[in-house]
Motif scaffolding. Structure first.
Motif, PDB file in Angstrom:
ATOM      1  N   GLY A  70       0.829  -1.194   0.000  1.00 48.98           N
ATOM      2  CA  GLY A  70       0.000   0.000   0.000  1.00 48.98           C
ATOM      3  C   GLY A  70       0.865   1.246   0.000  1.00 48.98           C
ATOM      4  N   PHE A  71       0.325   2.340  -0.507  1.00 47.45           N
ATOM      5  CA  PHE A  71       1.050   3.606  -0.509  1.00 47.45           C
ATOM      6  C   PHE A  71       1.089   4.198   0.900  1.00 47.45           C
ATOM      7  CE2 PHE A  71      -0.587   3.499  -4.953  1.00 47.45           C
ATOM      8  CZ  PHE A  71       0.638   3.525  -5.600  1.00 47.45           C
ATOM      9  N   VAL A  72       2.141   4.942   1.169  1.00 44.43           N
ATOM     10  CA  VAL A  72       2.314   5.645   2.443  1.00 44.43           C
ATOM     11  C   VAL A  72       2.286   7.141   2.170  1.00 44.43           C
ATOM     12  CG1 VAL A  72       3.865   6.095   4.384  1.00 44.43           C
ATOM     13  CG2 VAL A  72       3.667   3.767   3.452  1.00 44.43           C
ATOM     14  N   ASP A  73       1.316   7.835   2.745  1.00 44.04           N
ATOM     15  CA  ASP A  73       1.236   9.291   2.612  1.00 44.04           C
ATOM     16  C   ASP A  73       2.081   9.890   3.733  1.00 44.04           C
ATOM     17  OD1 ASP A  73       0.613  11.971   2.468  1.00 44.04           O
ATOM     18  OD2 ASP A  73      -1.542  11.668   2.208  1.00 44.04           O
ATOM     19  N   ALA A  74       3.203  10.480   3.366  1.00 47.82           N
ATOM     20  CA  ALA A  74       4.156  10.969   4.360  1.00 47.82           C
ATOM     21  C   ALA A  74       3.787  12.328   4.939  1.00 47.82           C
ATOM     22  CB  ALA A  74       5.556  11.037   3.753  1.00 47.82           C
TER      23      ALA A  74
END
Length: 501
Positions: A70-74
């Protein structure tokens, strides 16, 4: 062969998932499978091998699908979702005119709804982790934690630790600093053992906290294995204020007081000198590269390709602009190409794998969760996507990382898993009524925006269009009037000429 249905995936027991390919750090691998149990990847390896070692599990085949992290929104601001559209066409530092007033108008109900709405958008865009930089709403930060938990998304939850006014610290400010630091310690301990919420500290901008607080929050976070989030070197105005006040740029000021280090996540970092790039590399400080936010209301684009080349840790952040992981990765590459690549003839700009890596594993590392998520690997949290690769955009792929960056989109996401549980199926949340919630949130948003003392520079598109039409009509009327006068003058001249003859 099992067909991909929600019934096969929505299970509380262990799962043996067999997609067409699994995206590993070395690239997409055909013929691989994963075992998901107790929220983690129990095993990752060749499908036939896992079938032999787990004979008690019925394989769930996932034809036409890629299983990827999954993508990680930093970098996000979950309680700002009610004002997302207010950012369009606005100049920099809109937080002073839009975000602070908007969040100040939120009560517990609307803050919860705003955060949950942002979490839902993030899940729909393939994010399994969001990093919230702290809310300015006058509510317990646990409201945001509850919203993220109820939505089913992993959240690095910031507590704002601002404590200072202009000038030297006074006795009152010293007392405020003590209270802030006590609150920071409690916050860092508050979510111990929580499967989805990970405590973090935050300072809005360096000038919003005393040097003591900036130094102490850095040490508290380092000791707790957490991060401190600070907006750093984002806008020209902020850099100039720091130079006037400290004689140093914001990042240099943080370095002088001992706040840089692996525990710091510097949001934006768009305006960096060569020396500041060296400071980031030498101290292990991480950056959230937010390309869409830079395009919408920034002064510059962070030199992310240079960061990658120098080994600087960074992830990709939305800054609440739009919750779409594929579009974010595309923007990350595209912004580097426009800002730096075209002028130097760099036709690769890091290639697809760079942006995919920093949108997943690199992002997890930047937000302090590299040992927990961001990669499909045994022992890590089962935070992953099932992506349909039979669509026209991806079916002919010869280079999956590039294709995902350039041609991937959220419509291709069939399922989103967080901590081993199915959280989203074909764009809709599982376990709660997404469309009904969105309708409720829209009503709360309208009320919040109406009561917030927001100041916008740019009119809405409709108002701007009407103004353009009115201006155009006025110009046309002026031209017609001038032409009529000139025509009248010509007519008079013609009559005079006739009389003369």
């Amino acid at each position: 062969m099992n067909q991909l249905t929600r019934d096969h995936l929505d299970s509380s027991g262990p799962l043996l998932l067999v997609p067409d390919a699994v995206l590993l750090p070395e690239g997409p691998i055909d013929g691989y499978a994963v075992v998901v149990a107790d929220g983690s990847f129990r095993a990752v390896g060749p499908a036939d091998e896992l079938a032999r070692t787990h004979p008690h599990l019925d394989a769930v085949t996932l034809p036409g699908h890629l299983l990827m992290p999954g993508f990680v929104d930093a970098h996000h601001h979950l309680t700002q979702s009610f004002g997302s559209a207010l950012a369009f066409g606005e100049p920099s530092e809109i937080f002073r005119r839009v975000w602070v007033p908007l969040e100040g108008a939120l009560d517990e109900e609307s803050a919860y709804a705003a955060a949950k709405l942002a979490a839902l958008e993030a899940l729909r865009g393939g994010f399994t982790t969001v990093t919230d930089a702290g809310t300015r709403a006058d509510v317990d930060v646990d409201i945001v934690a509850s919203a993220a938990r109820d939505a089913g998304i992993r959240c690095v939850l910031g507590l704002v630790c601002n404590d200072v006014a202009d000038g030297p610290a006074t006795a009152a400010e010293d007392s405020a600093s003590t209270a802030v630091l006590e609150g920071a310690e409690k916050h860092l301990a508050r979510y111990d053992g929580d499967p989805l919420i990970h405590a973090s500290l935050a300072v809005s901008i360096p000038e919003a906290a005393t040097s003591t607080t900036l130094h102490r929050t850095a040490r508290l976070a380092a000791e707790a294995g957490a991060i401190v989030q600070i907006h750093v070197n984002e806008h020209l105005a902020g850099v100039e204020r720091s130079l006037v006040r400290h004689g140093l740029r914001p990042l240099e000021h943080l370095h002088r007081i001992g706040a840089l280090g692996p525990q710091l996540l510097a949001a934006h970092a768009t305006l960096l000198t060569p020396r500041e790039l060296s400071l980031l590399a030498d101290t292990g400080t991480a950056v959230s590269y937010n390309p869409v936010a830079s395009a919408w209301k920034g002064n510059a684009v962070a030199p992310a390709t240079a960061m990658a080349e120098r080994g600087i840790r960074f992830g990709l952040g939305t800054d609440g602009t739009r919750g779409d992981g594929f579009r974010l990765a595309d923007a990350a590459e595209f912004a580097q190409r426009i800002a730096y690549g075209l002028a130097t003839g760099d036709s690769s700009c890091g290639a697809g794998w760079t942006w995919l890596e920093h949108a997943t594993a690199g992002g997890a590392d930047a937000v302090g969760l590299g040992a927990r998520t961001g990669t499909v690997a045994e022992g890590l949290a089962a935070d992953f996507l099932l992506v349909d690769i039979t669509t026209p955009e991806l079916a002919l792929s010869r280079d999956v990382p590039w294709e995902l960056v350039r041609r991937g989109n959220r419509d291709q996401i069939t399922a989103v898993f967080v901590a081993g549980e199915l959280r989203l199926w074909h764009g809709l949340p599982t376990g709660w009524d997404g469309p009904a919630f969105v309708r409720q949130a829209a009503e709360l948003a309208r009320a919040a925006v109406e009561r917030a003392p927001i100041t916008r520079v740019h009119p809405t598109s409709s108002a701007a269009r009407q103004g353009s039409i009115a201006s155009s009509a006025a110009r046309q009327g002026s031209i017609a009037s001038t032409a009529a006068r000139q025509g009248g003058t010509a007519s008079t001249a013609a009559r005079q000429g006739s009389t003369a003859r």
